[in-house]
Design a protein around this motif. Structure first.
Motif, PDB file in Angstrom:
ATOM      1  N   GLN A 164       0.812  -1.213   0.000  1.00  0.00           N
ATOM      2  CA  GLN A 164       0.000   0.000   0.000  1.00  0.00           C
ATOM      3  C   GLN A 164       0.848   1.267   0.000  1.00  0.00           C
ATOM      4  O   GLN A 164       0.309   2.362   0.155  1.00  0.00           O
ATOM      5  N   GLN A 302      -4.933   2.775   4.821  1.00  0.00           N
ATOM      6  CA  GLN A 302      -5.622   2.083   3.730  1.00  0.00           C
ATOM      7  C   GLN A 302      -6.100   3.152   2.756  1.00  0.00           C
ATOM      8  O   GLN A 302      -7.086   3.850   3.023  1.00  0.00           O
ATOM      9  N   ILE A 308      -5.786   6.266  -4.468  1.00  0.00           N
ATOM     10  CA  ILE A 308      -5.247   5.298  -5.432  1.00  0.00           C
ATOM     11  C   ILE A 308      -5.194   5.899  -6.822  1.00  0.00           C
ATOM     12  O   ILE A 308      -4.186   5.774  -7.545  1.00  0.00           O
ATOM     13  N   ALA A 337      -3.984  -3.868  -4.312  1.00  0.00           N
ATOM     14  CA  ALA A 337      -3.014  -3.007  -3.652  1.00  0.00           C
ATOM     15  C   ALA A 337      -2.338  -2.097  -4.676  1.00  0.00           C
ATOM     16  O   ALA A 337      -2.387  -2.336  -5.894  1.00  0.00           O
ATOM     17  N   LEU A 338      -1.687  -1.062  -4.179  1.00  0.00           N
ATOM     18  CA  LEU A 338      -1.040  -0.106  -5.080  1.00  0.00           C
ATOM     19  C   LEU A 338       0.066  -0.757  -5.906  1.00  0.00           C
ATOM     20  O   LEU A 338       0.301  -0.356  -7.050  1.00  0.00           O
TER      21      LEU A 338
END
Length: 421
Positions: A164, A302, A308, A337-338
């Motif tokens: 993340q 998060q 994002i 996830a990133l």
């Protein structure tokens, strides 16, 4: 030729005369006469003393086992005295000239530099506002803790899911604030020598304090993936070093300005208060007294959809991918996830790399081409692929199929295990 010590001879003779044996019949046993020999006061020309440079030479000083200083120094497995004989004022001061400075080992200072700079972070990156507010507030609170009438935790624990961007976002904040941090990894929290990781943490903490004192820059101590080094997972073994590291971090939290690395305590030895930042995936696996609120402030990270999109857009912006196209990619592959979106761009290079391998002669010639080039021989120029939305979608579906395959394999193993049980 043996020289007799006249003084010792007369003293022993007097003892034998004035203090006779307790035997009643002296005639049965004649009185004993002791004669001792002593070494001449003048040393022979071949004696050991004639070979000594000086009676005060540290190089020829013997220890209790009869070994000299150089023997003991070379026998040490982890010799910390790396500057012996090279630094001014220690040994051989005559040969420490000024043409290289006072330290004759010219790279000594550079080997000791453990702080991190961020010259490699070139470009425009996005920092999530919530993340930045939390990190900046923690750092500032610790630097002005003496002005606040509150209990300020020394440690900030940033935790959340894998990939993340916890470490990367923190480094971007360091760069933006002009901080020169000391960054450690969880892999440095274990050693075959007891106490070594705990001492390393204290040394790194004091190094960050010296950055503040000597360079006038802000600094902090950051330990990445702390739960991987200190966390308890299943049947993992608790070692002495784990206990010492936890105790060291707890002591730093309670006494952030009094940090010893083995030297005698001095009243003037006051260390600057240095904020500490942890990153990890699950802080609940760490010893509970260390993560209590008085010592550690917890921050669960998060990223939301907007974070994002902004982070991925900044990554793809140089490739000509618009924001709307980034939104379509994120919506097509949700709940990722990133690092997933970073892997899309990396996988688009695979086809171009395969073509480049064919251009240099195929897989059979890779070793010779990559490692044994001739003097004037050059490798073909690698042309990066043109990033398109279609190529990114293709890479995304490929990664998604791999994730589904892994999940199916995992479920199959759990099902077979339940049947066996």
């Amino acid at each position: 030729m043996v020289a007799l010590d006249a003084t010792r001879f007369s003293f022993v003779s007097t003892l034998s005369t004035n203090f006779p044996s307790k035997s009643v019949n002296r005639t049965t046993k004649p009185p004993s006469l002791s004669v001792s020999c002593s070494k001449s006061s003048s040393t022979d020309s071949n004696g050991d003393d004639s070979k000594r440079l000086s009676k005060q030479s540290s190089w020829e000083t013997k220890d209790s086992e009869g070994n000299d200083y150089l023997y003991r120094l070379g026998k040490e497995a982890d010799n910390m005295n790396i500057a012996v004989g090279a630094r001014s004022g220690i040994i051989d001061d005559l040969f420490a000239g000024n043409f290289l400075g006072r330290d004759s080992d010219i790279v000594f200072d550079y080997r000791q530099k453990v702080t991190r700079s961020f010259e490699y972070l070139q470009g425009d990156y996005y920092i999530a506002p919530l993340f930045m507010d939390k990190v900046v507030c923690h750092i500032v609170k610790n630097y002005i803790a003496h002005l606040l009438n509150i209990k300020v935790p020394l440690i900030l624990g940033i935790w959340g899911g894998k990939g993340q961007g916890k470490s990367f976002q923190t480094e971007l904040i360091f760069q933006a604030m002009g901080i020169e941090p000391v960054i450690m990894s969880a892999g440095e929290l274990e050693s075959e020598r007891a106490g070594e990781p705990g001492k390393l943490i204290r040394e790194r903490y004091r190094t960050a304090s010296q950055v503040v004192q000597n360079q006038g820059k802000m600094s902090c101590l950051m330990i990445n993936d702390i739960d991987a080094g200190l966390g308890r997972f299943g049947n993992t073994q608790m070692t002495v070093n784990n206990q010492i590291v936890v105790g060291t971090l707890m002591n730093l939290s309670d006494n952030p300005t009094r940090v010893s690395i083995g030297q005698d305590w001095r009243e003037s030895d006051v260390t600057n208060r240095i904020p500490i930042i942890f990153t990890g995936n699950d802080l609940s696996t760490i010893y509970a007294p260390l993560i209590r609120d008085g010592r550690m402030e917890k921050f669960f990270w998060q990223p939301n959809l907007e974070d994002i999109v902004n982070i991925v857009h900044r990554t793809y912006e140089k490739d000509g991918i618009s924001r709307n196209e980034v939104i379509s990619i994120v919506n097509t592959f949700p709940n990722q996830a990133l690092d997933f979106y970073g892997a899309l761009r990396s996988r688009t290079y695979d086809r171009s790399i395969s073509k480049w391998i064919d251009d240099i002669g195929g897989v059979e010639n890779l070793g010779r081409k990559l490692l044994k080039l001739k003097k004037d021989e050059k490798l073909p120029v690698f042309t990066p692929p043109e990033q398109t939305v279609e190529a990114l979608f293709e890479s995304g579906y490929s990664l998604l199929r791999e994730q589904q395959l892994i999940m199916e394999t995992k479920l199959s193993k759990e099902y077979m295990k339940n049947i066996d049980d």
